[in-house]
Design a protein around this motif. Structure first.
Motif, PDB file in Angstrom:
ATOM      1  N   ALA A  67      -2.382   1.140   4.557  1.00  0.00           N
ATOM      2  CA  ALA A  67      -1.185   0.602   4.040  1.00  0.00           C
ATOM      3  C   ALA A  67      -0.101   1.560   4.061  1.00  0.00           C
ATOM      4  O   ALA A  67       0.966   1.141   4.090  1.00  0.00           O
ATOM      5  N   THR A  68      -0.394   2.898   4.598  1.00  0.00           N
ATOM      6  CA  THR A  68       0.976   3.823   4.382  1.00  0.00           C
ATOM      7  C   THR A  68       1.308   3.911   5.830  1.00  0.00           C
ATOM      8  O   THR A  68       2.074   4.983   6.139  1.00  0.00           O
ATOM      9  N   ARG A 209      -9.157  -3.794  -0.603  1.00  0.00           N
ATOM     10  CA  ARG A 209      -8.417  -2.575  -1.117  1.00  0.00           C
ATOM     11  C   ARG A 209      -7.220  -2.282  -0.616  1.00  0.00           C
ATOM     12  O   ARG A 209      -6.247  -1.723  -0.927  1.00  0.00           O
ATOM     13  N   VAL A 210      -6.890  -2.914   0.760  1.00  0.00           N
ATOM     14  CA  VAL A 210      -5.329  -3.094   1.559  1.00  0.00           C
ATOM     15  C   VAL A 210      -4.590  -3.732   0.569  1.00  0.00           C
ATOM     16  O   VAL A 210      -3.285  -3.135   0.256  1.00  0.00           O
ATOM     17  N   ALA A 211      -4.885  -5.002  -0.108  1.00  0.00           N
ATOM     18  CA  ALA A 211      -3.829  -5.532  -0.811  1.00  0.00           C
ATOM     19  C   ALA A 211      -3.759  -4.940  -2.027  1.00  0.00           C
ATOM     20  O   ALA A 211      -2.537  -4.681  -2.457  1.00  0.00           O
ATOM     21  N   ALA A 212      -4.764  -3.984  -2.670  1.00  0.00           N
ATOM     22  CA  ALA A 212      -4.266  -3.048  -3.823  1.00  0.00           C
ATOM     23  C   ALA A 212      -3.528  -1.974  -3.497  1.00  0.00           C
ATOM     24  O   ALA A 212      -2.748  -1.549  -4.174  1.00  0.00           O
ATOM     25  N   ALA A 217       2.804   3.111  -2.247  1.00  0.00           N
ATOM     26  CA  ALA A 217       2.440   4.314  -1.338  1.00  0.00           C
ATOM     27  C   ALA A 217       2.328   5.525  -1.928  1.00  0.00           C
ATOM     28  O   ALA A 217       1.289   6.532  -1.374  1.00  0.00           O
ATOM     29  N   GLY A 218       2.752   6.016  -2.974  1.00  0.00           N
ATOM     30  CA  GLY A 218       2.558   7.297  -3.774  1.00  0.00           C
ATOM     31  C   GLY A 218       1.072   7.413  -4.198  1.00  0.00           C
ATOM     32  O   GLY A 218       0.467   8.476  -3.816  1.00  0.00           O
ATOM     33  N   ALA A 223      -4.605   9.064  -3.212  1.00  0.00           N
ATOM     34  CA  ALA A 223      -6.096   9.086  -2.678  1.00  0.00           C
ATOM     35  C   ALA A 223      -6.299   9.642  -1.523  1.00  0.00           C
ATOM     36  O   ALA A 223      -7.610  10.134  -1.530  1.00  0.00           O
ATOM     37  N   LEU A 224      -5.433   9.429  -0.590  1.00  0.00           N
ATOM     38  CA  LEU A 224      -5.665   9.993   0.710  1.00  0.00           C
ATOM     39  C   LEU A 224      -6.090  11.442   0.725  1.00  0.00           C
ATOM     40  O   LEU A 224      -6.960  12.229   1.275  1.00  0.00           O
ATOM     41  N   GLY A 225      -4.977  12.067  -0.092  1.00  0.00           N
ATOM     42  CA  GLY A 225      -5.074  13.538  -0.168  1.00  0.00           C
ATOM     43  C   GLY A 225      -6.555  14.049  -0.924  1.00  0.00           C
ATOM     44  O   GLY A 225      -6.938  15.038  -0.452  1.00  0.00           O
TER      45      GLY A 225
END
Ligand code: ATP
Length: 243
Positions: A67-68, A209-212, A217-218, A223-225
């Motif tokens: 998504a980002t 989850r992509v839709a969520a 972006a923040g 979450a990725l971090g």
């Protein structure tokens, strides 16, 4: 479809087998794909044929990464095309990304069949490998890519990858998300994010989850971090070994 009632304990597994066999019959899937699928089934059996916590964690991180991403691409081989063509088309649409055909066992005819199959399942843009862009550190047919697809991508989602190309993609600086039921495969060990789950179960969750994550972006980057692929792989391997 094999004549099996929906109440049969192996119903989902048998349906998936039928989809792979139909893919071979339609010229979409290589006959070698049957063997690859069998290896996946064996691991799925050990994992209890359900989406485990470590897979949910990886799916959420994958959705955040997709998504980002600036230029995400969905890379598709013959097994993925046979099993989840509509879901792959829907993911590409949600990300406004192209789908790109990439097969291990070289066959122009099969590449075209995969493209037609994906278009028939709603894909808008299906790129084909070209001789104009090539991945370094790779000798197989899979080194040929499309310059506007994988050639320009920062994130590549490859449901069923092989270890050599996964390594080549990562070495090229791209982030790579794979779905692989074997947490010990070279692919699983090399990818940026490894979803240890059956691709037919993982795709609908990934779409949700992509839709969520879209438009947040923040939170997605945060979450990725927090995500740790090595820990997720360790949990998956423990599950394979101990049930
Ligand atoms: P590697 O090159 O990464 O070491 P490999 O040589 O062990 O992989 P391949 O034969 O290239 O494996 O491909 C099969 C892989 O795909 C296996 O790891 C298997 O677990 C996985 N796989 C097969 N079917 C599915 C599926 N439906 N969902 C998820 N993973 C699958």
């Amino acid at each position: 479809m094999t004549d099996v009632p929906a109440s049969h304990p192996r119903y989902a597994s048998l349906r998936t087998r039928d989809a792979i066999v139909a893919g071979v019959e339609a010229g979409v899937t290589s006959i070698h794909g049957l063997i690859a699928h069998g290896r996946g089934e064996a691991f799925d059996y050990l994992l209890g044929e359900r989406t485990r916590g470590f897979a949910h964690e990886a799916i959420d991180a994958a959705a955040a990464m997709l998504a980002t991403a600036v230029r995400p691409v969905v890379s598709v081989n013959g097994n993925a095309a046979a099993l989840v063509p509509g879901e792959l088309a829907a993911l590409a649409a949600a990300l406004d990304a192209p789908v790109e055909v990439n097969v291990f066992h070289a066959s122009k005819e099969r590449e075209r069949a995969i493209r037609e199959h994906l278009l028939a399942h709603g894909a808008r843009e299906v790129l084909m490998p070209t001789g104009h862009a090539v991945l370094d550190h790779l000798d197989s047919n899979r080194r040929f890519v499309h310059p506007d697809g994988i050639g320009a991508a920062d994130v590549v989602f490859v449901p069923l990858e092989d270890g050599d190309r996964c390594r080549a993609l990562v070495r090229s600086g791209r982030r790579v998300i794979v779905v692989d039921l074997n947490p010990m495969s070279r692919t699983s060990r090399t990818a940026t994010i490894t979803i240890v789950d059956d691709v037919t179960r993982a795709m609908p969750v990934l779409l949700e989850r992509v839709a969520a994550h879209r438009g947040h972006a923040g939170a997605a980057r945060a979450a990725l971090g927090r995500y740790d692929n090595a820990r997720v792989l360790q949990a998956a391997e423990t599950a394979v070994r101990t049930g």
